[in-house]
Design a protein around this motif. Structure first.
Motif, PDB file in Angstrom:
ATOM      1  N   ILE A 182       0.836  -1.204   0.000  1.00  0.00           N
ATOM      2  CA  ILE A 182       0.000   0.000   0.000  1.00  0.00           C
ATOM      3  C   ILE A 182       0.872   1.256   0.000  1.00  0.00           C
ATOM      4  O   ILE A 182       0.636   2.193  -0.775  1.00  0.00           O
ATOM      5  CB  ILE A 182      -0.970  -0.011   1.199  1.00  0.00           C
ATOM      6  N   LEU A 183       1.885   1.281   0.851  1.00  0.00           N
ATOM      7  CA  LEU A 183       2.790   2.426   0.918  1.00  0.00           C
ATOM      8  C   LEU A 183       3.497   2.640  -0.422  1.00  0.00           C
ATOM      9  O   LEU A 183       3.583   3.765  -0.925  1.00  0.00           O
ATOM     10  CB  LEU A 183       3.818   2.238   2.037  1.00  0.00           C
ATOM     11  N   THR A 184       3.963   1.557  -1.019  1.00  0.00           N
ATOM     12  CA  THR A 184       4.645   1.646  -2.311  1.00  0.00           C
ATOM     13  C   THR A 184       3.709   2.216  -3.377  1.00  0.00           C
ATOM     14  O   THR A 184       4.115   3.062  -4.183  1.00  0.00           O
ATOM     15  CB  THR A 184       5.161   0.256  -2.740  1.00  0.00           C
ATOM     16  N   PHE A 185       2.464   1.764  -3.381  1.00  0.00           N
ATOM     17  CA  PHE A 185       1.485   2.276  -4.341  1.00  0.00           C
ATOM     18  C   PHE A 185       1.345   3.792  -4.216  1.00  0.00           C
ATOM     19  O   PHE A 185       1.380   4.520  -5.212  1.00  0.00           O
ATOM     20  CB  PHE A 185       0.124   1.599  -4.136  1.00  0.00           C
ATOM     21  N   PHE A 186       1.180   4.293  -2.985  1.00  0.00           N
ATOM     22  CA  PHE A 186       0.971   5.731  -2.792  1.00  0.00           C
ATOM     23  C   PHE A 186       2.232   6.542  -3.074  1.00  0.00           C
ATOM     24  O   PHE A 186       2.143   7.668  -3.581  1.00  0.00           O
ATOM     25  CB  PHE A 186       0.394   6.018  -1.398  1.00  0.00           C
ATOM     26  N   VAL A 187       3.395   5.995  -2.769  1.00  0.00           N
ATOM     27  CA  VAL A 187       4.649   6.682  -3.115  1.00  0.00           C
ATOM     28  C   VAL A 187       4.769   6.795  -4.635  1.00  0.00           C
ATOM     29  O   VAL A 187       5.095   7.864  -5.169  1.00  0.00           O
ATOM     30  CB  VAL A 187       5.873   5.969  -2.498  1.00  0.00           C
ATOM     31  N   ASN A 188       4.496   5.698  -5.343  1.00  0.00           N
ATOM     32  CA  ASN A 188       4.543   5.724  -6.805  1.00  0.00           C
ATOM     33  C   ASN A 188       3.535   6.719  -7.378  1.00  0.00           C
ATOM     34  O   ASN A 188       3.849   7.463  -8.311  1.00  0.00           O
ATOM     35  CB  ASN A 188       4.299   4.334  -7.386  1.00  0.00           C
ATOM     36  N   LEU A 189       2.334   6.731  -6.834  1.00  0.00           N
ATOM     37  CA  LEU A 189       1.307   7.675  -7.272  1.00  0.00           C
ATOM     38  C   LEU A 189       1.782   9.115  -7.077  1.00  0.00           C
ATOM     39  O   LEU A 189       1.672   9.946  -7.991  1.00  0.00           O
ATOM     40  CB  LEU A 189       0.003   7.436  -6.493  1.00  0.00           C
ATOM     41  N   ALA A 190       2.340   9.403  -5.906  1.00  0.00           N
ATOM     42  CA  ALA A 190       2.830  10.753  -5.610  1.00  0.00           C
ATOM     43  C   ALA A 190       3.954  11.157  -6.567  1.00  0.00           C
ATOM     44  O   ALA A 190       3.989  12.296  -7.035  1.00  0.00           O
ATOM     45  CB  ALA A 190       3.302  10.835  -4.154  1.00  0.00           C
ATOM     46  N   ILE A 191       4.848  10.232  -6.856  1.00  0.00           N
ATOM     47  CA  ILE A 191       5.947  10.537  -7.779  1.00  0.00           C
ATOM     48  C   ILE A 191       5.401  10.795  -9.182  1.00  0.00           C
ATOM     49  O   ILE A 191       5.851  11.721  -9.873  1.00  0.00           O
ATOM     50  CB  ILE A 191       7.002   9.418  -7.765  1.00  0.00           C
ATOM     51  N   GLY A 192       4.435  10.014  -9.622  1.00  0.00           N
ATOM     52  CA  GLY A 192       3.814  10.237 -10.927  1.00  0.00           C
ATOM     53  C   GLY A 192       3.134  11.598 -11.013  1.00  0.00           C
ATOM     54  O   GLY A 192       3.265  12.312 -12.013  1.00  0.00           O
ATOM     55  N   ILE A 193       2.433  11.969  -9.962  1.00  0.00           N
ATOM     56  CA  ILE A 193       1.771  13.274  -9.914  1.00  0.00           C
ATOM     57  C   ILE A 193       2.803  14.396  -9.897  1.00  0.00           C
ATOM     58  O   ILE A 193       2.654  15.411 -10.587  1.00  0.00           O
ATOM     59  CB  ILE A 193       0.828  13.353  -8.689  1.00  0.00           C
ATOM     60  N   TYR A 194       3.865  14.200  -9.141  1.00  0.00           N
ATOM     61  CA  TYR A 194       4.932  15.203  -9.085  1.00  0.00           C
ATOM     62  C   TYR A 194       5.575  15.386 -10.464  1.00  0.00           C
ATOM     63  O   TYR A 194       5.887  16.514 -10.866  1.00  0.00           O
ATOM     64  CB  TYR A 194       5.983  14.803  -8.045  1.00  0.00           C
ATOM     65  N   ALA A 195       5.765  14.291 -11.193  1.00  0.00           N
ATOM     66  CA  ALA A 195       6.337  14.379 -12.546  1.00  0.00           C
ATOM     67  C   ALA A 195       5.445  15.224 -13.455  1.00  0.00           C
ATOM     68  O   ALA A 195       5.945  16.050 -14.231  1.00  0.00           O
ATOM     69  CB  ALA A 195       6.535  12.979 -13.132  1.00  0.00           C
ATOM     70  N   ILE A 196       4.146  15.047 -13.343  1.00  0.00           N
ATOM     71  CA  ILE A 196       3.216  15.861 -14.139  1.00  0.00           C
ATOM     72  C   ILE A 196       3.313  17.327 -13.723  1.00  0.00           C
ATOM     73  O   ILE A 196       3.321  18.227 -14.568  1.00  0.00           O
ATOM     74  CB  ILE A 196       1.771  15.347 -14.008  1.00  0.00           C
ATOM     75  N   ALA A 197       3.400  17.567 -12.423  1.00  0.00           N
ATOM     76  CA  ALA A 197       3.529  18.945 -11.928  1.00  0.00           C
ATOM     77  C   ALA A 197       4.798  19.602 -12.484  1.00  0.00           C
ATOM     78  O   ALA A 197       4.789  20.786 -12.832  1.00  0.00           O
ATOM     79  CB  ALA A 197       3.537  18.965 -10.401  1.00  0.00           C
ATOM     80  N   LYS A 198       5.874  18.830 -12.578  1.00  0.00           N
ATOM     81  CA  LYS A 198       7.125  19.358 -13.151  1.00  0.00           C
ATOM     82  C   LYS A 198       6.948  19.689 -14.635  1.00  0.00           C
ATOM     83  O   LYS A 198       7.490  20.692 -15.114  1.00  0.00           O
ATOM     84  CB  LYS A 198       8.261  18.349 -12.969  1.00  0.00           C
ATOM     85  N   VAL A 199       6.212  18.866 -15.355  1.00  0.00           N
ATOM     86  CA  VAL A 199       5.932  19.146 -16.766  1.00  0.00           C
ATOM     87  C   VAL A 199       5.139  20.447 -16.878  1.00  0.00           C
ATOM     88  O   VAL A 199       5.457  21.324 -17.694  1.00  0.00           O
ATOM     89  CB  VAL A 199       5.183  17.978 -17.440  1.00  0.00           C
ATOM     90  N   LYS A 200       4.110  20.580 -16.051  1.00  0.00           N
ATOM     91  CA  LYS A 200       3.299  21.799 -16.086  1.00  0.00           C
ATOM     92  C   LYS A 200       4.148  23.026 -15.778  1.00  0.00           C
ATOM     93  O   LYS A 200       4.031  24.055 -16.455  1.00  0.00           O
ATOM     94  CB  LYS A 200       2.136  21.696 -15.090  1.00  0.00           C
ATOM     95  N   LYS A 201       5.008  22.922 -14.788  1.00  0.00           N
ATOM     96  CA  LYS A 201       5.864  24.051 -14.413  1.00  0.00           C
ATOM     97  C   LYS A 201       6.780  24.425 -15.580  1.00  0.00           C
ATOM     98  O   LYS A 201       6.959  25.605 -15.880  1.00  0.00           O
ATOM     99  CB  LYS A 201       6.689  23.698 -13.177  1.00  0.00           C
ATOM    100  N   ALA A 202       7.340  23.425 -16.237  1.00  0.00           N
ATOM    101  CA  ALA A 202       8.246  23.676 -17.371  1.00  0.00           C
ATOM    102  C   ALA A 202       7.512  24.315 -18.546  1.00  0.00           C
ATOM    103  O   ALA A 202       8.139  24.929 -19.407  1.00  0.00           O
ATOM    104  CB  ALA A 202       8.905  22.373 -17.810  1.00  0.00           C
ATOM    105  N   GLN A 203       6.192  24.175 -18.579  1.00  0.00           N
ATOM    106  CA  GLN A 203       5.390  24.686 -19.688  1.00  0.00           C
ATOM    107  C   GLN A 203       4.513  25.856 -19.254  1.00  0.00           C
ATOM    108  O   GLN A 203       3.436  26.067 -19.811  1.00  0.00           O
ATOM    109  CB  GLN A 203       4.538  23.557 -20.293  1.00  0.00           C
ATOM    110  N   GLY A 204       4.956  26.587 -18.265  1.00  0.00           N
ATOM    111  CA  GLY A 204       4.229  27.777 -17.835  1.00  0.00           C
ATOM    112  C   GLY A 204       2.925  27.489 -17.131  1.00  0.00           C
ATOM    113  O   GLY A 204       2.011  28.303 -17.143  1.00  0.00           O
ATOM    114  N   GLY A 205       2.811  26.326 -16.510  1.00  0.00           N
ATOM    115  CA  GLY A 205       1.600  25.976 -15.758  1.00  0.00           C
ATOM    116  C   GLY A 205       0.581  25.188 -16.555  1.00  0.00           C
ATOM    117  O   GLY A 205      -0.515  24.931 -16.060  1.00  0.00           O
TER     118      GLY A 205
END
Length: 188
Positions: free
Chosen positions: A42-65
Motif C-alpha cells: 500500500i505504501l509503495t502504491f501511494f509513493v509511486n502515485l505521488a511521484i507520478g503526480i509530481y512528474a506531471i507537476a514538473k511538466v506543467k511548471k516547465a510549460q508555464g503551468g
C-alpha cells in the motif's frame, strides 16, 4: 513527444525504479516475510502515485503551468512504464539469479497470508485448499509470471493515469504561443 514530458517521464521512472531496487534489497536482507506485507504494498502504491503526480507537476511548471491531457497522461505512463520495468527485472534477478533458494520460502509466506485472508473472509475449506495448491504449483517469479504481472500492472496504471491526467490537465489557451501585445497589433 515534447522534451518536458520525455525528460520528466524518464527521470521519475528511474527514481521509482531506484526506490524499488532499494526496497526489494532491504526486504531481501531484513526479512523475506516483507515480500507479502500488505502495508508495504500500500505504501509503495501511494509513493509511486505521488511521484507520478509530481512528474506531471514538473511538466506543467516547465510549460508555464499548462499540460494537455495527452502530456499529463503520457508523463505518468512513462514514469510507471520505466519504474515497473526496473522493478520486474530486479525481482526476476533476485529470485532467479541472486538467490533462487528463496522462491519456496516466499511462496510459503504467500500461502500462509492467503490462507489467513481467505479464512477471514469465510471461504470454504475446499476453496482455500484449491487456491493454496495453485499458488504452490505456480512459479510466481518466472519470466512469464513477472511479464504478466508487469502487463496487468501497466493496465492498472493506465486507468490511474487517465484519472490523474483528467484532474491535472490545464490547457494552454494560447496553444503554446504568446499572445501579441497591444502595441504589436496592427503596427508595422
Amino acid at each position: 513527444m515534447n522534451e518536458a514530458v520525455k525528460k520528466n517521464g524518464i527521470t521519475f521512472g528511474l527514481v521509482i525504479g531506484g526506490i524499488s531496487v532499494v526496497l526489494l534489497t532491504l526486504m531481501y536482507a531484513i526479512d523475506l516475510k516483507l515480500f507479502v506485507n500488505m502495508w508495504i504494498g500500500i505504501l509503495t502504491f501511494f509513493v509511486n502515485l505521488a511521484i507520478g503526480i509530481y512528474a506531471i507537476a514538473k511538466v506543467k511548471k516547465a510549460q508555464g503551468g499548462y499540460a494537455s491531457f495527452k502530456e499529463a497522461f503520457t508523463t505518468y505512463f512513462i514514469v510507471m512504464l520505466i519504474g515497473a520495468g526496473i522493478y520486474s527485472i530486479y525481482t526476476f534477478f533476485i529470485f532467479n539469479v541472486i538467490d533462487p533458494d528463496i522462491k519456496p520460502v516466499v511462496t510459503e509466506h504467500v500461502v500462509e497470508t492467503t490462507a489467513k485472508m481467505m479464512q477471514g473472509m469465510g471461504a470454504k475449506t475446499a476453496d482455500i485448499t484449491k487456491t493454496l495448491n495453485e499458488i504452490r504449483k505456480a512459479d510466481s517469479f518466472s519470466i512469464v509470471a513477472l511479464a504478466k504481472s508487469y502487463i496487468w500492472g501497466l493496465i492498472m496504471h493506465i486507468i490511474i493515469a487517465l484519472i490523474v491526467a483528467a484532474v491535472m490537465k490545464k490547457q494552454d489557451p494560447f496553444g503554446g504561443m504568446k499572445p501579441e501585445s497591444p502595441e504589436n497589433i496592427g503596427g508595422e
